[in-house]
Structure formats: C-alpha cells, structure tokens
Write a protein that holds these residues in place. Sequence first.
Motif, mmCIF file in Angstrom:
data_model
loop_
_atom_site.group_PDB
_atom_site.id
_atom_site.type_symbol
_atom_site.label_atom_id
_atom_site.label_comp_id
_atom_site.label_asym_id
_atom_site.label_seq_id
_atom_site.Cartn_x
_atom_site.Cartn_y
_atom_site.Cartn_z
ATOM 1 N N SER A 1 0.831 -1.199 0.000
ATOM 2 C CA SER A 1 0.000 0.000 0.000
ATOM 3 C C SER A 1 0.869 1.254 0.000
ATOM 4 N N LEU A 2 0.615 2.139 0.949
ATOM 5 C CA LEU A 2 1.326 3.420 0.982
ATOM 6 C C LEU A 2 1.879 3.665 2.384
ATOM 7 N N VAL A 3 2.876 4.530 2.472
ATOM 8 C CA VAL A 3 3.483 4.871 3.756
ATOM 9 C C VAL A 3 2.419 5.424 4.714
ATOM 10 N N VAL A 4 1.551 6.274 4.201
ATOM 11 C CA VAL A 4 0.562 6.909 5.076
ATOM 12 C C VAL A 4 -0.413 5.868 5.653
ATOM 13 N N TRP A 5 -0.750 4.839 4.868
ATOM 14 C CA TRP A 5 -1.628 3.778 5.393
ATOM 15 C C TRP A 5 -0.884 2.946 6.426
ATOM 16 N N ALA A 6 0.418 2.736 6.213
ATOM 17 C CA ALA A 6 1.212 1.975 7.187
ATOM 18 C C ALA A 6 1.261 2.730 8.517
ATOM 19 N N ILE A 7 1.432 4.042 8.454
ATOM 20 C CA ILE A 7 1.463 4.847 9.690
ATOM 21 C C ILE A 7 0.108 4.750 10.392
ATOM 22 N N ARG A 8 -0.956 4.864 9.612
ATOM 23 C CA ARG A 8 -2.308 4.765 10.218
ATOM 24 C C ARG A 8 -2.476 3.415 10.918
ATOM 25 N N GLU A 9 -2.111 2.339 10.214
ATOM 26 C CA GLU A 9 -2.319 1.012 10.794
ATOM 27 C C GLU A 9 -1.456 0.819 12.038
ATOM 28 N N GLY A 10 -0.220 1.311 12.003
ATOM 29 C CA GLY A 10 0.660 1.193 13.166
ATOM 30 C C GLY A 10 0.067 1.914 14.366
ATOM 31 N N ARG A 11 -0.449 3.109 14.135
ATOM 32 C CA ARG A 11 -1.054 3.884 15.232
ATOM 33 C C ARG A 11 -2.289 3.169 15.792
ATOM 34 N N GLN A 12 -3.126 2.673 14.878
ATOM 35 C CA GLN A 12 -4.362 2.032 15.344
ATOM 36 C C GLN A 12 -4.075 0.712 16.051
#
Length: 484
Positions: free
Chosen positions: A456-467
Amino acid sequence: MGKVTGFLEIDRQVGKYQPASDRIRHFREFTIPMSDQEVEKQAARCMDCGIPFCHGPTGCPVHNQIPDWNDLVFNNKWEEAIRNLHSTNNFPEFTGRVCPAPCEEACTLNLEDAPVAIKTVEQAIADKAYEMGYIVPQPATTKTNKSVAVIGSGPAGMAAAQQLARAGHDVTVYERETKPGGLLRYGIPDFKMEKNFIDRRVEQMKGEGVTFQCGVNVGVDLKVEDLLAKYDAVLYCGGSETPRNAGIPGVDLHGVHDAMPYLVQQNRRVGRENIDSVGWPSAPILAGGKHVVVVGGGDTASDCVGTAFRQGAVKVSQLDIRPMPPEKEDKLAVWPYWATKMRTSSSQAEGANREFQVATLEFVGEDGVLTGVKCCQVDERRKPIAGTEFIIKADLAFIAIGFQGPFMGGVIADLGDRLTLNTDRRGSTNVVADDKDYKTSVDKFWTAGDVRRGQSLVVWAIREGRQAARAIDEALMGATTLPR
Ligand SMILES: Cc1cc2nc3c(=O)[nH]c(=O)nc-3n(C[C@H](O)[C@H](O)[C@H](O)COP(=O)(O)OP(=O)(O)OC[C@H]3O[C@@H](n4cnc5c(N)ncnc54)[C@H](O)[C@@H]3O)c2cc1C
Ligand code: SF4
C-alpha cells in the motif's frame, strides 16, 4: 481559516525541482525548498471548508487536521502547527516527501485544478520543526510494566513502537535488515527521501525508550514462540515483500531482475552499506551505459527508472499494460476520489520512453544473456493483438509488477497453521486481522501495515501502526487514551 480571500488572490505553487540534467547526476533530494513566507501564502489559500474533504474519508488516511494547520502556518504559528500535525501523524516529514497526496485530490479547490499545496505545507511544517528544535523525545511520564515486541521497522512498526512507548510500555523493535526503516530505507530511493530523516526519528524513539535490535530475522534467528513467552504482546509489521511472479519466459537470462534487489542495492550503496547482505544478490546490478527496460507502471517501476538514469543508462523504457490514461479526469464524476489520469513522476520526466497498452511476451537473449524484450500491443481486455509484436533492445530488465504478500519463510513458516492467511482481490496473500483490533488468530499476536492490507502506501502503514498500538494498549491496560 487562512486568508478569507486567499484562494482568489494567490496562485497554487509547489517547490520547484532542479532541472533533470542536474538532478540525475546525484542521488540526493532535488526539490528546491520554498521560503517560509511562500509556504505561509500557500497555507493562506485554504478555505476552511465546512466539510473538509482533504481531511477524510477520501482524503487523508491519518485524518490530518489540514485546515487547522494551514491556518496556524498562515498565522506564523509553526510550533503549534507541528503539535497539531503530530497529533495525527508520527512522521510528517516522510509523508510530506513521498505521499501521493490523496488529500490534494480531494481538496475542494481541486475542482478548479488548483488544490491547496497541502503536501508542501506538511513537509515545510516538519522540516521547520526540526530546524527550530521542536522535535525532541517525549518519554512517557508513567511506565506500565508491560512489554511489547514489534517485528519489522517500516513505517507501520515505527509508528506503533512510538505510540506504545509513549503510552508507557517497554518496546523492542526486531528488524531483519542492518538498519531500521523498512521500504522507506531500502525500497524508496534517496532522491525521493534521504535517509537521515529516518535516523533522526530513530534517535528520537530511542530517547523515548524504544530499543532497536537490527539483524534479527524473527522466525529464523529467533522463534516467534520465544517472543510470545517473553513479551505481553507481539506486533508483526513485516511488510509485503514477495514479488509477484510475472510468468514471463526468459526470466533466467543474465540481465533480468526483480525490481527490489536493484533498488535495495543502490540504497545500500548510497548509505555506504555492504551490498553483499543476507537474502539479496551480491553481484552488482548497474545500469551505466545500458539499454534498460522496466516492466510495470507503479511507484516501484518509476523508482527503477530514476535509479537507472542516475547510474548513467543510455535509454530507459517503461512498459505499462494499462491504456494511456486521459490527460484530464472527468472531475464531476470522480471528485473527491483519487482519479485515473495521466501522471508523470519526476523519474519519468527525466526522459523515460513510456509505452502503454503493451504486454511483455518474453525476455530474449543470446548465450544466456538478455538482448531484448519481446512485446505486443493489447486490447482493452489486455488480450494480445495479433501482428503487433516488436522487440525493444535491452541489456538490463527489471520486473516491477507488484508484490504478492509477505515472505512465507520467517514468521509465517514459524507459526505454521496457527496463523490464518487469506487472499485478497488483488491476489495477494495477507495475514488476517481486522482494522478495529488488528488481532490475528494467534493469542497475543497482532499485525499491521502491508503484511495485513497488502502492498500500500506509507501513510496507510502509519495509520495502521497507530491504530494497532491503540488496540494493544487497550488489550493490555483495559482502556486507552491513544487516538485511533
Ligand atoms: C520501491 C517502492 C517504492 C515505494 N514508493 C512509495 C511512495 O513513494 N509513497 C508511498 O506512500 N509508498 C510507497 N511505497 C509503499 C510503501 O513503502 C509501503 O507501503 C510501506 O513501506 C509499508 O510499510 P510497512 O511498515 O507495512 O512495511 P515495510 O516498509 O515493508 O517494512 C517491513 C519491515 O519488516 C522487516 N521484516 C520482515 N520480516 C521480518 C522478520 N521475520 N524479522 C524481522 N524483520 C522483518 C523488513 O525487513 C522491513 O524492514 C513504495 C514501495 C516500494 C517497494
Ligand atoms: S478541502 Fe482544501 S480548501 Fe477545503 S479545508 Fe481542505 S485544504 Fe482547505
């Protein structure tokens, strides 16, 4: 809001690039930063819309509070702006550089083809915050006596580790490669994002109590079972690394490679690391003086193009099986969603020969060495059109047609049948967990990022990591104050 009449008076502007003839002589970033005053003017264009489409759900996956920080920048309140930006995004200097910016696509001013320069403002806030010394470790004030292991240090693992450490947990990140960062360090080239930005964040996270153990391939060097016994929770953020099998005859010819070994090698070279590392080919792959063909149309393909130009390739062709997209989208039909339209990456703009609606039939060669790529035109259903075959001269070819899931060795082989996997609509194999609690079929074992959602994308990875960090904190403590 920014300036009430800003969008009427000020034209959209983003940072200019060094000319292609200059930037292909080095591997560094090449965007010429805008002055603070210019960025403030761009932020002034924001209309503070009643429904800020930039902010979500079709805009920003981490739900950055874009109108708020546009206003803060316009009012010269940069420290408050970074505080606001950090409340939704741990690493805005990453996304400010490499995000394709669905927020700009969704911006109301994009109806007029002149969205607010959101990505430029985001990067400027983060860069200025570093320059001003606003970004320092924020260690937890109270410790929980709980411990979490994170497997993988890409953007998902880094974001999760930072959130969990700030919630008071003892966090250890296990990383197979020599340095943290995942694809940010070893996939994405320096000319898109220099690696000192990762190093600075790693230092900040160490200051918050996160321990990094690099060179540990979990499942091979260290049993997952041992981690499950030692830690209260284990989060798997291993990425989606297995290249899709193209099934093209001739892949064994000398000169045909998957994209990743090529990009990893060059990133290691720039980072002054040994290219002869475990799991990757040791013979140098270099494009200097060569005719190069890149099969594929996405980010990875584009990064191969830019890398080949910087290594001195004579000619670089890029083959895309999809039809050439329209120059301009039907705005009223697609806005605020991501539109299919002709996009030219900075690497393609360096002189790539782009072929659309072309299938790669075979890699051809002499005495086991690649000499060309046999192609043909395809129709709308991607079926070959008889009589349209042609050969492109090639000394080097890269296959960049996507990824089909995580490495099946390591963690997945180690857990065996206990870990449930599925196949998504793109044919990728992913670890099963939902995007509410990120919990896998194995007790105490969570997952986030590309290994869960597919490449996917870096921004989705950051979102998933945070969640995922929030879900783990809640599971360990019974309640959480971490944001979703
Ligand atoms: C060439 C390329 C260019 C890209 N360009 C962009 C772009 O411009 N913009 C964008 O938004 N996205 C881009 N992407 C996608 C983006 O990089 C990924 O979506 C993102 O990095 C995924 O983050 P992640 O943390 O889930 O996984 P990754 O970044 O893949 O990190 C996974 C980490 O886990 C480690 N690991 C795996 N297994 C183990 C194990 N058993 N033990 C220990 N460590 C392990 C790996 O070594 C790796 O460091 C690009 C991808 C590629 C391949
Ligand atoms: S959609 Fe565009 S103009 Fe509206 S609030 Fe977001 S950035 Fe500002």
